[in-house]
Scaffold this motif. Structure first.
Motif, PDB file in Angstrom:
ATOM      1  N   THR A 212      39.636  32.890  40.090  1.00 38.86           N
ATOM      2  CA  THR A 212      38.782  31.835  39.527  1.00 38.86           C
ATOM      3  C   THR A 212      39.208  31.448  38.123  1.00 38.86           C
ATOM      4  O   THR A 212      38.964  30.322  37.687  1.00 38.86           O
ATOM      5  CB  THR A 212      37.306  32.276  39.490  1.00 38.86           C
ATOM      6  OG1 THR A 212      37.192  33.488  38.732  1.00 38.86           O
ATOM      7  CG2 THR A 212      36.770  32.510  40.892  1.00 38.86           C
ATOM      8  N   ASP A 213      39.855  32.359  37.403  1.00 34.83           N
ATOM      9  CA  ASP A 213      40.275  32.095  36.022  1.00 34.83           C
ATOM     10  C   ASP A 213      41.714  32.579  35.852  1.00 34.83           C
ATOM     11  O   ASP A 213      41.972  33.787  35.895  1.00 34.83           O
ATOM     12  CB  ASP A 213      39.359  32.808  35.030  1.00 34.83           C
ATOM     13  CG  ASP A 213      37.930  32.304  35.100  1.00 34.83           C
ATOM     14  OD1 ASP A 213      37.607  31.372  34.359  1.00 34.83           O
ATOM     15  OD2 ASP A 213      37.149  32.837  35.921  1.00 34.83           O
ATOM     16  N   VAL A 229      39.896  27.340  34.975  1.00 34.45           N
ATOM     17  CA  VAL A 229      38.674  27.971  34.470  1.00 34.45           C
ATOM     18  C   VAL A 229      37.565  27.762  35.492  1.00 34.45           C
ATOM     19  O   VAL A 229      37.277  26.620  35.878  1.00 34.45           O
ATOM     20  CB  VAL A 229      38.264  27.381  33.104  1.00 34.45           C
ATOM     21  CG1 VAL A 229      36.960  28.000  32.617  1.00 34.45           C
ATOM     22  CG2 VAL A 229      39.374  27.601  32.077  1.00 34.45           C
ATOM     23  N   ASP A 230      36.972  28.856  35.947  1.00 33.94           N
ATOM     24  CA  ASP A 230      35.910  28.798  36.947  1.00 33.94           C
ATOM     25  C   ASP A 230      36.353  28.030  38.190  1.00 33.94           C
ATOM     26  O   ASP A 230      35.610  27.248  38.772  1.00 33.94           O
ATOM     27  CB  ASP A 230      34.650  28.164  36.354  1.00 33.94           C
ATOM     28  CG  ASP A 230      33.400  28.451  37.193  1.00 33.94           C
ATOM     29  OD1 ASP A 230      33.412  29.445  37.947  1.00 33.94           O
ATOM     30  OD2 ASP A 230      32.433  27.678  37.102  1.00 33.94           O
TER      31      ASP A 230
END
Length: 391
Positions: A212-213, A229-230
């Motif tokens: 996710t990151d 990011v996210d």
């Protein structure tokens, strides 16, 4: 407008279209998936997924592939349209045509002369695109999305190529407008920084799948980072996030092409590496430098280890701020992963916030020379004309 088929907010027709769009968006992201995977990814009920797949398959928008011993896979039909991706590097230009299931059906490439102008580059791009479309048997009218990567920051507020750029002939150019005029496609060409596209590709299909990151770090003639990011690409307000190559590491160091002094790029770019070794070893390619380092040449190994340590200091600061779970090393210098990754890791461990350093994994990119082209294709699919999928 009223009536049984009207798409009023909350109406059955509007809800159906929304659910179809969610399924299509997920297939565009994954390329292909089972119905169970689509249900998990979209949050829709299995029965709803089954109905959507059946309906879209009946009109030819989806293809159901039967696999022995495995669950059937679903992908978008080739007839739903094609996308074009362009990877414009410092010394090369690659054009690819893909269907909406991420299958590249044609690819053409050429080397670019030093100092080529933006207009001349796009003339080459037009020639390559014409050849790729002919090779794939795809009409221009079937293209529903297009994207191009440049090794330069793209200012989202103006659409123009910013400085610093390793392509000086592009600075100040409205790259999308130029590409639209040169390629004459039925859709606009989206333009993005090549490190961002590398991050997209490695996140979707490469070393970053499931994260996710993450940070994709491109080490080549230029140095830049693409940030996920996210689960989403992060490029900042003006589109220039990730320009790690132009952070100052030596205040009174060499003058950089951006006009500053002592930027990271002046120390760790591919050009800097070969120039350091040229006085004693002559002109070499990065492949030759890496080969000699791995064969035990002390000077070559020392230079690459120093590159890793300089990069590690910059990455340590990035990790302390963003706390990513993964750093993906790409670009020409990623060939030296056996030397660079340990050196980067040691400095991150020493200089980074301990918890952030402990959480970071460092891996080489796995898509190789295809990375930025695949990223352009991913960007093109993401921006494709949505009307062709759910009508």
């Amino acid at each position: 407008m009223s009536g049984r088929g009207a798409r009023r907010p909350g109406s059955p027709t509007a809800l159906r279209d929304q659910n179809r769009a969610r399924v299509v968006a997920e297939l565009r992201r994954q390329g292909q998936a089972t119905q169970a995977e689509l249900a998990r990814a979209t949050g829709l009920a299995p029965a709803t997924i089954s109905n959507i797949v059946r309906d879209l398959a009946e009109v030819g928008s989806l293809v159901i592939e039967k696999r022995s011993g495995k669950r059937n896979c679903v992908r978008l039909a080739g007839g739903s349209g094609f996308v074009v991706g362009l990877d414009h590097g410092h010394r090369h230009l690659t054009v690819g045509v893909s269907d909406l299931s991420h299958r590249v059906v044609a690819r053409t490439r050429t080397e670019l002369p030093v100092g080529v102008s933006a207009a001349q580059s796009m003339a080459h791009a037009r020639r390559l695109l014409d050849a790729a479309l002919a090779q794939a048997g795809v009409e221009r009218a079937a293209v529903v999305g297009a994207a191009m990567g440049l090794p330069a920051p793209i200012d989202r507020t103006t659409g123009r190529v910013g400085s610093p750029s390793i392509l000086p002939g592009w600075v100040g150019v409205d790259a999308s407008a130029l590409a639209d005029a040169a390629l004459e496609l039925p859709v606009g060409v989206v333009v993005d920084n090549d490190a961002n596209l590398g991050a997209l590709a490695e996140h979707q299909w490469g070393a970053g799948v499931g994260t996710t990151d993450m940070v994709y770090l491109k080490l080549s003639d230029g140095v830049g980072a693409g940030l996920i990011v996210d689960g989403r690409l992060y490029s900042g307000v003006a589109g220039t996030a990730g320009e790690i190559g132009h952070t100052t590491v030596e205040e009174f160091g060499a003058v950089c092409r951006c006009g500053n002094r002592g930027c990271l790029e002046t120390l760790v770019s591919a050009r800097s590496v070969v120039s350091l070794l040229a006085p004693t070893a002559g002109e070499l390619t990065i492949e030759e430098v890496v080969g000699r380092a791995l064969a035990g040449d002390r000077a070559f190994a020392r230079v690459l280890d120093d590159v890793g340590r300089q990069v590690g200091a910059a990455v340590a600061g990035l990790c302390s701020i963003l706390n990513p779970e993964l750093l993906v090393l790409g670009g020409e210098l990623a060939q030296a992963e056996r030397i660079l990754i340990p050196a980067i890791g040691q400095v991150v461990d020493r200089c980074g916030v301990p918890s952030a350093a402990a959480a970071l994994r460092i891996r080489p990119a796995v898509l190789g020379a295809r990375t930025h082209l695949l990223g352009a294709i991913a960007r093109a699919i993401d921006n494709a004309d949505r009307s062709v999928f759910i009508s």
